[in-house]
Scaffold this active site. Structure first.
Site, PDB file in Angstrom:
ATOM      1  CG  ASP A  41      -1.568   1.308   1.409  1.00 36.65           C
ATOM      2  OD1 ASP A  41      -1.588   1.957   0.372  1.00 36.65           O
ATOM      3  OD2 ASP A  41      -2.569   1.259   2.339  1.00 36.65           O
ATOM      4  CE1 TYR A 150      -5.257  11.769 -10.828  1.00 33.87           C
ATOM      5  CE2 TYR A 150      -5.320  13.381 -12.683  1.00 33.87           C
ATOM      6  CZ  TYR A 150      -4.829  12.237 -12.139  1.00 33.87           C
ATOM      7  OH  TYR A 150      -4.465  11.271 -13.169  1.00 33.87           O
TER       8      TYR A 150
HETATM    9  P1  NAD Z   1      -6.195   2.303 -12.422  1.00 33.60           P
HETATM   10  O1  NAD Z   1      -7.196   2.547 -11.508  1.00 33.60           O
HETATM   11  O2  NAD Z   1      -6.649   1.390 -13.575  1.00 33.60           O
HETATM   12  O3  NAD Z   1      -4.796   1.855 -12.313  1.00 33.60           O
HETATM   13  C1  NAD Z   1      -4.052   2.550 -10.969  1.00 33.60           C
HETATM   14  C2  NAD Z   1      -3.356   1.332 -10.233  1.00 33.60           C
HETATM   15  O4  NAD Z   1      -2.710   1.829  -9.198  1.00 33.60           O
HETATM   16  C3  NAD Z   1      -4.100   0.137  -9.853  1.00 33.60           C
HETATM   17  O5  NAD Z   1      -3.638  -0.940 -10.325  1.00 33.60           O
HETATM   18  C4  NAD Z   1      -4.213   0.441  -8.490  1.00 33.60           C
HETATM   19  O6  NAD Z   1      -4.452  -0.940  -7.637  1.00 33.60           O
HETATM   20  C5  NAD Z   1      -2.902   0.969  -8.035  1.00 33.60           C
HETATM   21  N1  NAD Z   1      -2.926   1.785  -6.660  1.00 33.60           N
HETATM   22  C6  NAD Z   1      -3.962   2.456  -6.293  1.00 33.60           C
HETATM   23  N2  NAD Z   1      -3.738   2.977  -5.190  1.00 33.60           N
HETATM   24  C7  NAD Z   1      -2.485   2.230  -4.715  1.00 33.60           C
HETATM   25  C8  NAD Z   1      -1.950   2.263  -3.451  1.00 33.60           C
HETATM   26  N3  NAD Z   1      -2.278   2.924  -2.344  1.00 33.60           N
HETATM   27  N4  NAD Z   1      -0.838   1.414  -3.564  1.00 33.60           N
HETATM   28  C9  NAD Z   1      -0.441   0.627  -4.495  1.00 33.60           C
HETATM   29  N5  NAD Z   1      -1.046   0.815  -5.644  1.00 33.60           N
HETATM   30  C10 NAD Z   1      -1.958   1.513  -5.769  1.00 33.60           C
HETATM   31  O7  NAD Z   1      -5.746   3.853 -13.327  1.00 33.60           O
HETATM   32  P2  NAD Z   1      -4.947   4.506 -14.434  1.00 33.60           P
HETATM   33  O8  NAD Z   1      -5.945   5.274 -15.126  1.00 33.60           O
HETATM   34  O9  NAD Z   1      -4.579   3.082 -15.433  1.00 33.60           O
HETATM   35  O10 NAD Z   1      -3.879   5.183 -13.776  1.00 33.60           O
HETATM   36  C11 NAD Z   1      -2.564   5.009 -14.170  1.00 33.60           C
HETATM   37  C12 NAD Z   1      -1.883   6.239 -13.920  1.00 33.60           C
HETATM   38  O11 NAD Z   1      -2.126   7.074 -14.990  1.00 33.60           O
HETATM   39  C13 NAD Z   1      -2.129   6.964 -12.618  1.00 33.60           C
HETATM   40  O12 NAD Z   1      -0.802   7.619 -12.157  1.00 33.60           O
HETATM   41  C14 NAD Z   1      -3.268   7.972 -13.185  1.00 33.60           C
HETATM   42  O13 NAD Z   1      -3.302   9.065 -12.270  1.00 33.60           O
HETATM   43  C15 NAD Z   1      -2.614   8.284 -14.560  1.00 33.60           C
HETATM   44  N6  NAD Z   1      -3.295   8.894 -15.471  1.00 33.60           N
HETATM   45  C16 NAD Z   1      -4.673   8.243 -15.844  1.00 33.60           C
HETATM   46  C17 NAD Z   1      -5.435   9.101 -16.465  1.00 33.60           C
HETATM   47  C18 NAD Z   1      -6.649   8.548 -16.914  1.00 33.60           C
HETATM   48  O14 NAD Z   1      -7.639   9.124 -17.668  1.00 33.60           O
HETATM   49  N7  NAD Z   1      -7.170   7.359 -16.896  1.00 33.60           N
HETATM   50  C19 NAD Z   1      -5.251  10.216 -17.159  1.00 33.60           C
HETATM   51  C20 NAD Z   1      -4.153  11.046 -16.791  1.00 33.60           C
HETATM   52  C21 NAD Z   1      -3.036  10.139 -15.690  1.00 33.60           C
END
Ligand code: NAD
Length: 254
Positions: A41, A150
């Site tokens: 975590d 964020y």
């Molecule tokens: P997602 O929710 O599919 O993946 C996020 C991952 O982080 C998951 O595997 C989750 O289990 C893990 N996670 C969350 N909290 C955690 C913790 N406390 N400890 C360990 N692991 C943890 O989301 P995503 O959209 O694939 O996001 C991936 C990255 O891309 C993130 O950093 C997000 O901010 C960034 N991002 C996403 C978007 C979007 O529109 N989806 C846009 C810009 C940036």
């Protein structure tokens, strides 16, 4: 075969990148709260240490790259969790794995966002993050809103990357960031389902210049390139992969 370590490989963008790297014959050490080679975590100091220790135990020979991809959306509560996972965990794990990256002249690919430019560098929350004051940043953001938490955490982590480019390059480590736009992942599903954020993000998604929102593969394709030998002169770069949204909002800034 290269050895990559990443956080957030269980779902979304991270899972797609992991799939692509494994398909290319590389080794991927995945740290996540849900499933992976190391379960940790990242919101807690103990979890971050477990992540660092777990990766170290699995790659004593060094890392070719580290991708701190785990992140929480603007609708995550309490807002301090967003600061903890999106900023403080990223800095702690990058610093904790620095010597492993130096061993292989590796690189770090941060995951920013096209929402990072929406919060100013002078914002007190961004400044508290950059000062490394986790308690102050968390306390400060609790009284604010999810967008500040964020966008501010992503702004701060991108500035941290840029500020450390010279120091890390001297140790043979290149730092870069990808800044995705709206991407269809479980994170975005949570935002779309939110009463407050859902309609706004849907409206923003409908305005993307290319006419559609990204799938994880669109982002992971670029990340895989940024990690490749073809991108070996990339250092301190921020790649917006957002279908033109940032250019639409800030045409005169780059
Ligand atoms: P997602 O929710 O599919 O993946 C996020 C991952 O982080 C998951 O595997 C989750 O289990 C893990 N996670 C969350 N909290 C955690 C913790 N406390 N400890 C360990 N692991 C943890 O989301 P995503 O959209 O694939 O996001 C991936 C990255 O891309 C993130 O950093 C997000 O901010 C960034 N991002 C996403 C978007 C979007 O529109 N989806 C846009 C810009 C940036």
């Amino acid at each position: 075969m290269r050895t990559y370590a990443m956080t957030g490989g269980a779902t979304g963008i991270g899972a797609e990148l992991k799939r692509q790297l494994l398909a290319a014959g590389h080794r991927v050490i995945s740290v996540d709260i849900k499933e992976g080679d190391v379960i940790a975590d990242l919101s807690t100091a103990a979890g971050r240490q477990a992540a660092i220790d777990g990766v170290r135990a699995l790659s004593p020979e060094g890392l070719d790259a580290f991708i701190p991809c785990a992140g929480l959306p603007p609708v995550a509560k309490p807002f301090s969790l967003i600061a903890q996972v999106n900023y403080f965990a990223v800095v702690a794990t990058v610093e904790g794995l620095r010597d492993l990256l130096a061993k292989k002249k590796g690189n770090v690919l941060f995951v920013s966002s096209n929402s990072a430019p929406m919060i100013g560098t002078a914002d007190p929350f961004v400044q508290a993050c950059l000062a490394g004051d986790e308690a102050a940043a968390c306390a400060m953001v609790e009284g604010r809103d999810g967008q500040t938490a964020y966008g501010g955490s992503k702004r701060a982590v991108t500035i941290w990357m840029r500020r450390h480019v010279v120091e890390y390059a001297a140790a043979g480590i290149r730092l870069n960031a990808v800044a995705p736009g709206i991407t269809m992942t479980p994170l975005t599903d949570r935002v779309l389902a939110d009463k407050e954020f859902g309609p706004a993000i849907k409206a923003f998604g409908d305005m993307v210049p290319v006419g559609y929102n990204a799938q994880p593969v669109h982002i992971a394709n670029v990340m895989r390139f940024m990690l490749s030998d073809e991108a070996s002169y990339l250092c301190g770069s921020v790649f917006f992969v957002d279908g033109g949204s940032d250019a639409m909002l800030r045409p005169d800034d780059f």
